[in-house]
Design a protein around this motif. Structure first.
Motif, PDB file in Angstrom:
ATOM      1  N   LYS A 195       0.808  -1.219   0.000  1.00  0.00           N
ATOM      2  CA  LYS A 195       0.000   0.000   0.000  1.00  0.00           C
ATOM      3  C   LYS A 195       0.842   1.270   0.000  1.00  0.00           C
ATOM      4  O   LYS A 195       0.576   2.214  -0.741  1.00  0.00           O
ATOM      5  N   THR A 196       1.912   1.284   0.831  1.00  0.00           N
ATOM      6  CA  THR A 196       2.754   2.471   0.890  1.00  0.00           C
ATOM      7  C   THR A 196       3.515   2.653  -0.427  1.00  0.00           C
ATOM      8  O   THR A 196       3.679   3.777  -0.898  1.00  0.00           O
ATOM      9  N   THR A 197       3.933   1.534  -1.027  1.00  0.00           N
ATOM     10  CA  THR A 197       4.608   1.628  -2.317  1.00  0.00           C
ATOM     11  C   THR A 197       3.702   2.300  -3.345  1.00  0.00           C
ATOM     12  O   THR A 197       4.146   3.147  -4.124  1.00  0.00           O
ATOM     13  N   CYS A 198       2.418   1.928  -3.317  1.00  0.00           N
ATOM     14  CA  CYS A 198       1.481   2.541  -4.250  1.00  0.00           C
ATOM     15  C   CYS A 198       1.394   4.043  -4.030  1.00  0.00           C
ATOM     16  O   CYS A 198       1.397   4.839  -4.977  1.00  0.00           O
ATOM     17  N   LEU A 199       1.363   4.426  -2.751  1.00  0.00           N
ATOM     18  CA  LEU A 199       1.273   5.844  -2.419  1.00  0.00           C
ATOM     19  C   LEU A 199       2.520   6.583  -2.910  1.00  0.00           C
ATOM     20  O   LEU A 199       2.431   7.679  -3.470  1.00  0.00           O
ATOM     21  N   GLY A 205       2.232  18.526  -7.960  1.00  0.00           N
ATOM     22  CA  GLY A 205       1.256  19.337  -7.215  1.00  0.00           C
ATOM     23  C   GLY A 205       0.372  18.512  -6.299  1.00  0.00           C
ATOM     24  O   GLY A 205      -0.810  18.774  -6.173  1.00  0.00           O
ATOM     25  N   ILE A 206       0.951  17.489  -5.712  1.00  0.00           N
ATOM     26  CA  ILE A 206       0.191  16.633  -4.806  1.00  0.00           C
ATOM     27  C   ILE A 206       0.615  16.949  -3.383  1.00  0.00           C
ATOM     28  O   ILE A 206       1.799  16.961  -3.076  1.00  0.00           O
ATOM     29  N   GLY A 207      -0.349  17.218  -2.525  1.00  0.00           N
ATOM     30  CA  GLY A 207      -0.006  17.457  -1.129  1.00  0.00           C
ATOM     31  C   GLY A 207       0.228  16.135  -0.427  1.00  0.00           C
ATOM     32  O   GLY A 207      -0.377  15.122  -0.785  1.00  0.00           O
ATOM     33  N   VAL A 258      -1.978  23.949   2.113  1.00  0.00           N
ATOM     34  CA  VAL A 258      -1.865  25.399   1.953  1.00  0.00           C
ATOM     35  C   VAL A 258      -1.709  25.814   0.500  1.00  0.00           C
ATOM     36  O   VAL A 258      -2.161  26.885   0.100  1.00  0.00           O
ATOM     37  N   PHE A 259      -1.120  24.954  -0.323  1.00  0.00           N
ATOM     38  CA  PHE A 259      -0.969  25.353  -1.734  1.00  0.00           C
ATOM     39  C   PHE A 259      -2.127  24.841  -2.588  1.00  0.00           C
ATOM     40  O   PHE A 259      -2.044  24.798  -3.806  1.00  0.00           O
ATOM     41  N   GLU A 260      -3.209  24.493  -1.920  1.00  0.00           N
ATOM     42  CA  GLU A 260      -4.459  24.104  -2.557  1.00  0.00           C
ATOM     43  C   GLU A 260      -4.298  23.010  -3.597  1.00  0.00           C
ATOM     44  O   GLU A 260      -4.679  23.154  -4.750  1.00  0.00           O
ATOM     45  N   PRO A 261      -3.740  21.878  -3.202  1.00  0.00           N
ATOM     46  CA  PRO A 261      -3.627  20.776  -4.141  1.00  0.00           C
ATOM     47  C   PRO A 261      -4.988  20.115  -4.317  1.00  0.00           C
ATOM     48  O   PRO A 261      -5.852  20.231  -3.448  1.00  0.00           O
ATOM     49  N   GLU A 262      -5.176  19.456  -5.440  1.00  0.00           N
ATOM     50  CA  GLU A 262      -6.459  18.772  -5.648  1.00  0.00           C
ATOM     51  C   GLU A 262      -6.402  17.371  -5.099  1.00  0.00           C
ATOM     52  O   GLU A 262      -7.434  16.758  -4.865  1.00  0.00           O
ATOM     53  N   LEU A 263      -5.162  16.883  -4.937  1.00  0.00           N
ATOM     54  CA  LEU A 263      -5.001  15.526  -4.420  1.00  0.00           C
ATOM     55  C   LEU A 263      -4.074  15.579  -3.212  1.00  0.00           C
ATOM     56  O   LEU A 263      -3.018  16.218  -3.256  1.00  0.00           O
ATOM     57  N   VAL A 264      -4.502  14.944  -2.129  1.00  0.00           N
ATOM     58  CA  VAL A 264      -3.654  14.896  -0.940  1.00  0.00           C
ATOM     59  C   VAL A 264      -3.419  13.438  -0.574  1.00  0.00           C
ATOM     60  O   VAL A 264      -4.354  12.631  -0.579  1.00  0.00           O
ATOM     61  N   LEU A 265      -2.157  13.118  -0.304  1.00  0.00           N
ATOM     62  CA  LEU A 265      -1.817  11.758   0.102  1.00  0.00           C
ATOM     63  C   LEU A 265      -1.447  11.774   1.573  1.00  0.00           C
ATOM     64  O   LEU A 265      -0.761  12.686   2.030  1.00  0.00           O
ATOM     65  N   ILE A 317     -11.385  17.913  -1.549  1.00  0.00           N
ATOM     66  CA  ILE A 317     -10.116  17.383  -2.025  1.00  0.00           C
ATOM     67  C   ILE A 317     -10.225  15.882  -2.222  1.00  0.00           C
ATOM     68  O   ILE A 317     -10.933  15.197  -1.475  1.00  0.00           O
ATOM     69  N   THR A 318      -9.528  15.397  -3.206  1.00  0.00           N
ATOM     70  CA  THR A 318      -9.413  13.962  -3.371  1.00  0.00           C
ATOM     71  C   THR A 318      -8.306  13.497  -2.433  1.00  0.00           C
ATOM     72  O   THR A 318      -7.220  14.082  -2.418  1.00  0.00           O
ATOM     73  N   THR A 319      -8.574  12.460  -1.648  1.00  0.00           N
ATOM     74  CA  THR A 319      -7.601  12.047  -0.651  1.00  0.00           C
ATOM     75  C   THR A 319      -7.286  10.567  -0.792  1.00  0.00           C
ATOM     76  O   THR A 319      -8.192   9.745  -0.929  1.00  0.00           O
ATOM     77  N   VAL A 320      -6.009  10.242  -0.765  1.00  0.00           N
ATOM     78  CA  VAL A 320      -5.609   8.839  -0.658  1.00  0.00           C
ATOM     79  C   VAL A 320      -4.920   8.698   0.687  1.00  0.00           C
ATOM     80  O   VAL A 320      -3.965   9.398   0.982  1.00  0.00           O
ATOM     81  N   TYR A 321      -5.475   7.793   1.485  1.00  0.00           N
ATOM     82  CA  TYR A 321      -5.057   7.682   2.873  1.00  0.00           C
ATOM     83  C   TYR A 321      -4.551   6.271   3.081  1.00  0.00           C
ATOM     84  O   TYR A 321      -5.201   5.301   2.725  1.00  0.00           O
ATOM     85  N   VAL A 322      -3.338   6.153   3.616  1.00  0.00           N
ATOM     86  CA  VAL A 322      -2.790   4.826   3.852  1.00  0.00           C
ATOM     87  C   VAL A 322      -2.784   4.543   5.343  1.00  0.00           C
ATOM     88  O   VAL A 322      -2.369   5.388   6.131  1.00  0.00           O
ATOM     89  N   THR A 323      -3.269   3.389   5.721  1.00  0.00           N
ATOM     90  CA  THR A 323      -3.229   3.027   7.138  1.00  0.00           C
ATOM     91  C   THR A 323      -3.238   1.510   7.284  1.00  0.00           C
ATOM     92  O   THR A 323      -3.569   0.790   6.357  1.00  0.00           O
ATOM     93  N   HIS A 324      -2.839   1.050   8.463  1.00  0.00           N
ATOM     94  CA  HIS A 324      -3.034  -0.376   8.730  1.00  0.00           C
ATOM     95  C   HIS A 324      -4.079  -0.561   9.822  1.00  0.00           C
ATOM     96  O   HIS A 324      -4.304  -1.648  10.304  1.00  0.00           O
TER      97      HIS A 324
END
Lengths: 551, 364
Positions: B48-52, B82-84, B155-162, B191-198
């Motif tokens: 999962k982290t590799t994908c991120l 431009g990804i946060g 703060v820089f208004e990204p459309e995607l945040v990881l 915002i579109t968010t990709v969140y990695v967790t276990h």
């Protein structure tokens, strides 16, 4: 505030101290062997050495009477001192010659004025031959008691006699001590020497009352001033006496003045003549070269440390071994290797010569040469403009052209400053890499990633985020390398020639060759003060808390 | 499923190998619409982290395409994407103040000073941290640092945040508060968010959809409720929430229910999920809270099992009872602490059963 009590009613503080005492005592015992070792073998010798930079007891100890009488002499009179001083010198010198301390004094004063050493040596030999035995013969002839050692001893134990003849008593005591110390005889069995009779004669002539009255008015006086003059004309040179007078105090700043190319004149501090100035140049050179070595180490060490901190463990370990490899080789071997590499007929020069003979060299040389000449022409123009602005016409005397002409001759890479900087950069590089590495190891890669994800280019991420965090490592490495290099002496000695030596080489010279330990100590003290001063400045500017050697 | 053309983020047949021998990511296909909160959940080493990291640009895909807003970003360096991004250890620059940290992405984008300050204060306002602008990260608590890291990524208004396990280092209470804040903020700002967790609780409570990773593959991609209630395979069933499993053989498939004969010989009802034929080995899974101990609440013809109570644990809001069922003594049931609820005693023999649709026959 109320006193907090422990469970047994004693004040809590007392109880706590009692509880901690054993612990403290044990800790102290653990460090005690090292502490004692350091104190005895390191701190005390260094303190003693530093003390030597101001210590100057030798003059007053060897010539106590001369120094005392010299007070009345005006060093500006342009005249040598009068008979009194020479009489005192006579007494002192006889004793010193017997103790054999006059040569040491001669060497000491020779640092300040060449020739004094031989003056003292010669006079020490001849002082026994002065015709003062004349006085002895006359006095002993006047009354046989004066030739009896036991009688002398009895008189000199009598306070009335001592009060009447203070100088003779003083000289007799010194003589008696000398007899015991050097001849291992008893004064009670020895007839006093001529100079004791000389003293007695002089006091009687001044109207003192001898134990048995003497009439010495018919004795022809011996002028000691002339006697000394006969041994060496320099005794009447006021300059010699000026030196003795200037260096008569027990403590002197003379060594320190010498260390900064100054001179202790009768009116105060004077600058040494140009051809005797050496130490300030050496200090400045040491600083500048240590600075260059430090700079080179940062430039060369930073990328290596970065690699070490960021490579996978296996490769990093391999690289670390390579970094530490120099530590496994003797310093002398490494320095000698640089001699082989850098000398005129050495590997590097041979390779360059070979390169110039290949087609690539043949092709590139003229281009490179042209570029070089262009650079030098540019420098010449700048120099010319600078000179004109400063009101000097001309002045570009082809100094820079010489380089260009010498361009492809064998490079002088050794026995000069280049050699010292190259060899010492190599030797001290690990001391830069290791602290840098240990600091970089603690900077997580995620900072760089974060910076890049925030839009920073590789360079911005490095410069704004990584570099500031590695500054403590740079600071630690710089302090280490700089301080090590200002005290370095083997490498400059071997590859530095005459132009590339450090102040420490001069210190070593004074310790082992010229034996002027006082000057060596003064130079060492100044070096120590400079290092501590730089450390203090560093603390003020960067902050010593920012220095990390690891963790 | 969103098709790759309209997707905001898409992985197309992405593979990743570090050493040329093992694939850490095997044939990943994933597409996300704009504004979605997607969580990548999985055990460590599941890819999962590799994908991120591939999405952020810190790792390159060995094969396949990663698309952002319809264009391949394979060859775009991280700083131009431009990804946060929010890191697990916050990665706040320790030599800069909070305000300087937040101004950094704006500075490198050459945004003027006044506009920069305004945006910084607005971003700090989003996480209620305006008063801390002058502090250094080391002077902040873990939760405060994470808030700052979050606002720096926004703060820089990204459309995607990881977000890479951003709450991993915080204590439970703080984690719950921040989970809530992050989801709210993401939805508010669209915002579109990709969140990695276990942490599966985190995944279930925060996400619009969860992608469960194992062995370099997405095992199931679904909304939290579906993931919990309808796991597609035994890995997902095991990984998400607590689960009882029983092994057996499919005896009969009757439309959307089937009958499974357990290894102990007992017969139970289940829903066939990924079994194909009668006679196949299967693992049935049933959630502890879906087990009934009251026969009257089951269907007339429902199959039941005999169970012996081994342990009764009082947990406040629920009772947790461990039973021996069909020869297995790790069968757990959870019952609500209601006034009329039976409190089972160890050694007691009871009868348990469930609704067929709650019991899923999965791959063995």
């Amino acid at each position: 505030m109320t006193l907090v009590l422990a469970a047994d009613g004693r004040p809590l503080k007392t109880s706590l101290n009692r509880a901690l005492r054993r612990q403290k005592l044990r800790a102290l015992m653990l460090i005690a062997p090292l502490l004692i070792f350091i104190l005895v073998s390191f701190v005390m010798p260094i303190a003693d050495m530093l003390f030597r930079s101001v210590e100057n007891e030798i003059v007053v100890e060897t010539l106590p009477r001369t120094v005392a009488t010299l007070d009345g002499w005006d060093s500006e009179s342009g005249q040598a001192p009068d008979e009194d001083v020479f009489t005192a010198l006579y007494f002192d010198l006889v004793l010193a010659a017997e103790y054999k301390t006059h040569t040491r004094l001669g060497s000491r004063l020779n640092y300040e004025m060449t020739g004094i050493s031989s003056l003292f040596r010669k006079s020490g030999r001849s002082v026994d031959d002065f015709p003062t035995n004349n006085y002895t013969d006359v006095i002993q002839a006047a009354d046989t008691s004066y030739g009896d050692p036991a009688q002398w001893a009895a008189w000199m134990a009598d306070d009335v006699v001592r009060a009447a003849l203070p100088m003779t008593a003083n000289i007799y005591d010194a003589w008696a001590k000398m007899i015991v110390d050097t001849e291992e005889d008893l004064p009670i069995e020895e007839v006093p020497w001529d100079f004791v009779y000389t003293s007695l004669y002089l006091e009687v002539m001044e109207g003192a009352d001898p134990p048995i009255s003497l009439d010495l008015s018919t004795v022809a006086p011996v002028t000691l001033r002339d006697q000394f003059y006969d041994v060496d004309k320099d005794w009447l040179d006021p300059e010699v006496w000026k030196i003795i007078k200037i260096y008569s105090p027990e403590y002197t700043n003379g060594y320190f003045l010498n260390s900064v190319d100054r001179l202790k004149g009768p009116e105060g501090v004077e600058v040494r003549p140009d051809n005797e100035q050496i130490y300030i140049t050496l200090f400045i050179r040491t600083m500048i070269m240590s600075g260059s070595i430090m700079g080179m180490c940062v430039l060369l060490g930073y990328p290596i440390a970065w690699l070490l901190a960021n490579l996978p463990a296996r490769k990093a370990n391999m690289l670390m071994i390579l970094v530490l490899l120099p530590f496994w080789t003797s310093l002398l071997v490494r320095t000698s290797a640089w001699k082989v590499l850098l000398q005129q007929q050495g590997v590097i020069n041979d390779t360059l010569v070979w390169y110039h003979s290949t087609w690539l060299g043949q092709f590139l040389d003229p281009i490179f040469m042209g570029f070089l000449n262009l650079c030098y022409a540019f420098v010449n123009v700048i120099t010319w403009v600078w000179n004109v602005l400063n009101g000097i016409w001309g002045g570009t005397d082809g100094l820079y052209m010489d380089w260009a002409v010498a361009g492809f001759e064998r490079l002088a890479l050794i026995n000069n400053q280049t050699g010292t900087v190259i060899a010492m950069t190599h030797i001290l590089l690990p001391f830069m890499i290791l602290p840098l590495f240990s600091v970089m190891k603690t900077i997580p890669i995620s900072y760089l990633r974060a910076a890049k994800s925030l839009g920073a280019t590789n360079w911005t991420a490095f410069w704004r985020v990584y570099f500031p965090q590695s500054i403590p490592g740079i600071g630690a490495g710089c302090i280490l390398v700089f301080i090590l290099s200002i005290g370095y002496y083997i490498t400059p000695e071997l590859v530095g020639g005459t132009k590339g030596v450090f102040i420490s080489n001069r210190i070593a010279y004074h310790i082992s060759s010229s034996l002027n330990w006082g000057l060596a100590a003064a130079l060492g003290t100044i070096l120590l003060v400079i290092v501590m001063g730089l450390y203090w400045m560093y603390d003020k500017i960067v902050g010593i808390d920012n220095v990390k050697l690891g963790g | 499923m969103v098709d790759n053309q309209s997707a905001f983020v898409a992985f197309e047949r992405v593979q990743k190998s570090y050493d040329g021998e093992v694939l850490v990511v095997k044939d990943l296909n994933l597409s996300m619409p704009k504004g979605e909160f997607l969580t990548m959940l999985g055990p460590s080493g599941s890819g999962k982290t590799t994908c991120l990291m591939m999405l952020a640009g810190f790792e390159t895909a060995t094969h396949g395409d990663i698309l952002l807003d319809g264009t391949s970003i394979n060859n775009i360096p991280p700083h131009k994407r431009g990804i946060g991004m929010v890191f697990q250890n916050y990665a706040l620059f320790p030599h800069m103040t909070v305000a300087e940290n937040l101004a950094f992405p704006l500075e490198v984008r050459k945004i003027g000073k006044s506009e920069r300050e305004e945006k910084v204060m607005r971003a700090l306002g989003m996480v209620q941290m305006q008063d801390f602008a002058g502090r250094r990260p080391a002077q902040l608590s873990g939760g405060q640092q994470q808030r700052i890291a979050l606002s720096r990524a926004l703060v820089f208004e990204p459309e995607l945040v990881l977000m890479d396990e951003p709450l991993g280092a915080l204590d439970k209470q703080l984690r719950e508060t921040l989970q809530f804040e992050i989801t709210n903020l993401a939805h508010e700002l669209g915002i579109t968010t990709v969140y990695v967790t276990h942490d599966q609780t985190e995944a279930l409570t925060m996400s619009d959809r969860v992608a469960v990773f194992d062995d370099g593959r997405i095992q199931q991609l679904a909304a939290p409720d579906e993931l919990y209630e309808k796991p597609q395979n035994s890995f997902v069933a095991q990984f998400i929430g607590e689960n009882n499993t029983l092994d057996g053989i499919v005896q009969e498939i009757r439309g959307d229910t089937c009958i499974v004969k357990l290894d102990s010989g007992d017969i139970i009802d289940a829903v066939p999920v990924n079994i194909q034929a009668v006679g196949e080995r299967t693992q049935v899974s049933i959630r502890p809270e879906r087990v009934e101990i009251d026969r009257s609440r089951l269907q007339e013809d429902a199959h039941t099992l005999k169970a012996e109570v081994l342990e009764f644990i009082y947990m406040g809001d629920i009772f947790r009872t461990r039973l021996r069922v069909a020869g297995k003594d790790d069968f757990v049931i959870k019952t609500r602490n209601a006034p009329d609820q039976r409190r089972l005693k160890p050694g007691e023999m009871i009868e348990i059963g469930w609704l067929a649709q709650d019991c899923r026959a999965l791959d063995a």
